[in-house]
Motif scaffolding. Structure first.
Motif: not given
Length: 287
Positions: A89-116
């Motif tokens: 449960t901790t592992l999966i909820t720790s990935y909740s940072l994907l939500v603000p990360a995708f918000a940055g990509l879609v809403i703030l137009r942040e770039p996506i790179g090879i590391p992501m």
């Protein structure tokens, strides 16, 4: 000093998981009411540290958004821990940072790179590894719980949206937006929603919940308030590419000893590899 505060933030996140786990071990009802008490004490923490009580109508949107997301995150993480593995449960909820990360990509137009991209691939691999247990004669395959999956995904979304609101609010409302006051209103809303849900669903043995959950919710709420307050503070000084992976990886690493020593959970080689890959994916997703 900021990195010491970052470590304390990760430690406080784990303390919350441990307290929620202890509540589940002692009391099998009252999840909504217990979560409401956590929200209330977190609100008390923010009221104690807030210094500016000037209200602005622009705070309504982040307050309502954070409040509902917080309520969902608190309830469903408790429910997920109750019917599934604490470490997973901790592992999966720790990935909740994907939500603000995708918000940055879609809403703030942040770039996506090879590391992501690499991080997303490793994320999928990590989830498969940690949930894979080979069937043997003396260790049957771990039963898959659809209920746990639903709860942990809802907790994932709720927790991720909390971080998303904290990330987007200063972008749209200005860097000087009073997120502390907004959070007080949000936690008040969350408290009302959770306690109302408790009585509407008739799931609470009030006497038992207060006796068992009162002291635990006090400490959990104070830790939760500290985590959110430190996150708001550290966002000003530490880049997201450092802060989010350290918090997520730190949460995962610190909770495993508790899962092993107290919960007596056992992991095979693939699952250990999954946890390691998960830490790497979290770092890559924020480079």
């Amino acid at each position: 000093m900021n990195y010491l505060l970052l470590f304390l933030t990760a430690l406080f996140i784990v303390f919350q998981k441990v307290i929620q786990d202890r509540y589940n071990a002692k009391c099998r009802s009252g999840v909504f009411f217990f979560s409401g008490m956590i929200s209330f004490f977190a609100m008390c923490f923010f009221m104690a540290v807030n210094r500016d009580w000037t209200w602005s109508n622009e705070l309504i949107v982040p307050a309502v958004s954070f409040g509902l997301s917080y309520a969902a995150a608190t309830v469903f993480v408790v429910l997920a821990i109750k019917c599934g593995s604490l470490a997973k449960t901790t592992l999966i909820t720790s990935y909740s940072l994907l939500v603000p990360a995708f918000a940055g990509l879609v809403i703030l137009r942040e770039p996506i790179g090879i590391p992501m991209i690499a991080g997303m691939i490793l994320l999928v691999l990590s989830l498969w590894l940690t949930n894979h247990r080979k069937k043997t004669s003396d260790a049957p395959r771990e039963k898959f719980s659809l209920k746990w999956l639903v709860f942990v995904l809802l907790g994932f979304v709720g927790n991720g949206m909390c971080s998303t609101v904290q990330k987007l609010a200063p972008h749209y409302l200005g860097a000087d937006v009073n997120l502390t006051l907004s959070t007080i209103v949000a936690l008040g809303l969350s408290t009302v929603v959770l306690i109302a849900a408790s009585f509407l669903t008739k799931e609470t043995d009030l006497k038992t919940t207060l006796r068992v959950g009162g002291p635990l919710s006090l400490f959990c709420g104070l830790f939760n308030g500290a985590v959110n307050y430190l996150a708001i503070y550290l966002n000003q000084f530490i880049p997201a590419s450092v802060m989010f992976p350290v918090l997520s990886a730190g949460e995962l690493i610190l909770v495993v000893p508790y899962a092993l020593l107290v919960r007596r959970e056992r992991f095979n080689a693939k699952q250990w590899a999954g946890f390691a890959v998960g830490v790497v994916s979290v770092v890559l997703l924020n480079l």
